[in-house]
Motif scaffolding. Structure first.
Motif, PDB file in Angstrom:
ATOM      1  N   ILE A  25     -23.346  30.680  59.653  1.00  0.00           N
ATOM      2  CA  ILE A  25     -24.798  30.605  59.723  1.00  0.00           C
ATOM      3  C   ILE A  25     -25.239  29.263  59.146  1.00  0.00           C
ATOM      4  O   ILE A  25     -24.934  28.936  57.996  1.00  0.00           O
ATOM      5  N   ARG A  32     -34.364  36.442  57.586  1.00  0.00           N
ATOM      6  CA  ARG A  32     -34.025  36.736  58.976  1.00  0.00           C
ATOM      7  C   ARG A  32     -32.576  37.231  59.095  1.00  0.00           C
ATOM      8  O   ARG A  32     -32.289  38.147  59.862  1.00  0.00           O
ATOM      9  N   ASN A  33     -31.684  36.636  58.333  1.00  0.00           N
ATOM     10  CA  ASN A  33     -30.289  37.083  58.388  1.00  0.00           C
ATOM     11  C   ASN A  33     -30.159  38.516  57.902  1.00  0.00           C
ATOM     12  O   ASN A  33     -29.366  39.295  58.445  1.00  0.00           O
ATOM     13  N   CYS A  34     -30.922  38.854  56.858  1.00  0.00           N
ATOM     14  CA  CYS A  34     -30.925  40.241  56.373  1.00  0.00           C
ATOM     15  C   CYS A  34     -31.396  41.173  57.483  1.00  0.00           C
ATOM     16  O   CYS A  34     -30.792  42.224  57.728  1.00  0.00           O
ATOM     17  N   ASP A  50     -31.333  40.805  60.677  1.00  0.00           N
ATOM     18  CA  ASP A  50     -30.328  40.915  61.736  1.00  0.00           C
ATOM     19  C   ASP A  50     -29.177  41.824  61.307  1.00  0.00           C
ATOM     20  O   ASP A  50     -28.690  42.643  62.093  1.00  0.00           O
ATOM     21  N   THR A  51     -28.729  41.674  60.062  1.00  0.00           N
ATOM     22  CA  THR A  51     -27.606  42.484  59.571  1.00  0.00           C
ATOM     23  C   THR A  51     -27.981  43.963  59.525  1.00  0.00           C
ATOM     24  O   THR A  51     -27.209  44.834  59.956  1.00  0.00           O
ATOM     25  N   THR A  99     -28.407  26.984  58.236  1.00  0.00           N
ATOM     26  CA  THR A  99     -29.843  27.130  57.984  1.00  0.00           C
ATOM     27  C   THR A  99     -30.415  25.818  57.471  1.00  0.00           C
ATOM     28  O   THR A  99     -29.974  25.294  56.442  1.00  0.00           O
ATOM     29  N   THR A 126     -32.818  29.040  61.034  1.00  0.00           N
ATOM     30  CA  THR A 126     -31.396  29.203  61.334  1.00  0.00           C
ATOM     31  C   THR A 126     -31.167  28.664  62.725  1.00  0.00           C
ATOM     32  O   THR A 126     -31.762  29.129  63.690  1.00  0.00           O
ATOM     33  N   GLN A 136     -19.711  35.489  60.262  1.00  0.00           N
ATOM     34  CA  GLN A 136     -20.459  34.596  61.139  1.00  0.00           C
ATOM     35  C   GLN A 136     -20.745  33.302  60.386  1.00  0.00           C
ATOM     36  O   GLN A 136     -20.999  33.332  59.178  1.00  0.00           O
ATOM     37  N   GLN A 144     -25.525  30.009  65.195  1.00  0.00           N
ATOM     38  CA  GLN A 144     -24.696  31.113  64.716  1.00  0.00           C
ATOM     39  C   GLN A 144     -23.487  31.200  65.627  1.00  0.00           C
ATOM     40  O   GLN A 144     -23.612  31.130  66.832  1.00  0.00           O
TER      41      GLN A 144
END
Lengths: 142, 79
Positions: free
Chosen positions: A111, B16-18, B20-21, A113, A136, A109, A139
């Motif tokens: 991303i 936040r990405n963590c 979501d993953t 930020t 973020t 993806q 995406q």
């Protein structure tokens, strides 16, 4: 790219930071990504760019050295490329404030930020402490 | 429908990405209804319609780079 060297303590890194804080911050972030993608060990990556007593607070979440090392593994597993745009930065004494955008391809993806960064650095250029506020904003499938 | 809540410590999860993953990896498992993430504490709570074996959770998280340790002690109710 600025060479962040853990043994350098002459203040040259802080001089580089004052001369061009935007470049210093860009090189700091991109240097970490480059080290991760170069298969350096997680602890080596963290220790090359951070002092042992580092504390980083990102969006209210506090990270010390151990937690940052634990975070390296998923980043390493998912990161395929990244680049950093520094929109503006100012430096004073050992501190830098910067507004920047990180473009990363992570887990297939893209991303993007936006970050507001307030950090303090040691004389060798390693990060001692930082507060970051991030958002973020896009995406998409890479 | 019965449900179970399993808690894990996931120390590498910090943003936040963590979240979501981790959520995406776990909701793909059979029976998992919801994943609650506490980034500050580095913990997750998995709500499932059946017991999900710790090995299954750890394998799913390992595939995306995260280590997980079962955390049997529930968080105190703030209310």
């Amino acid at each position: 790219m600025t060479n962040i060297n853990r043994t350098g303590g002459s203040g040259e890194r802080l001089a580089e930071m004052h001369a061009d804080p935007a470049r210093f911050i860009r090189d700091f972030y991109e240097g970490i990504s480059h080290a991760i993608l170069s298969n350096d060990s997680d602890a080596d990556v963290v220790d090359r760019f951070h002092t042992p007593d580092m504390v980083q607070v990102a969006d209210g979440v506090t990270m010390d050295r151990d937690r940052l090392i634990a975070h390296m593994r998923p980043v390493r597993k998912g990161l395929s490329r990244s680049r950093v745009e520094v929109h503006e930065a100012i430096a004073a004494d050992d501190a830098v404030a910067a507004r920047l955008t990180i473009h990363a391809e992570l887990n297939r993806q893209v991303i993007v930020t936006d970050a507001h960064f307030f950090g303090r650095f040691a004389v060798d250029g390693r990060l001692r402490s930082a507060h970051q506020f991030t958002k973020t904003r896009k995406q998409a499938t890479a | 429908m019965t449900s179970a809540t399993e808690r894990y410590i996931v120390p590498g999860m910090v943003c936040r990405n963590c979240a979501d993953t981790v959520t995406e990896a776990l909701t793909a498992l059979d029976g998992v209804r919801e994943v609650l993430v506490d980034l500050d504490a580095g913990e997750i709570a998995i709500e499932a319609t059946t017991h999900v074996a710790p090995e299954t959770v750890q394998r799913a998280l390992d595939a995306v780079g995260y280590a997980a340790t079962p955390n049997p002690s529930p968080q105190p109710d703030p209310s």
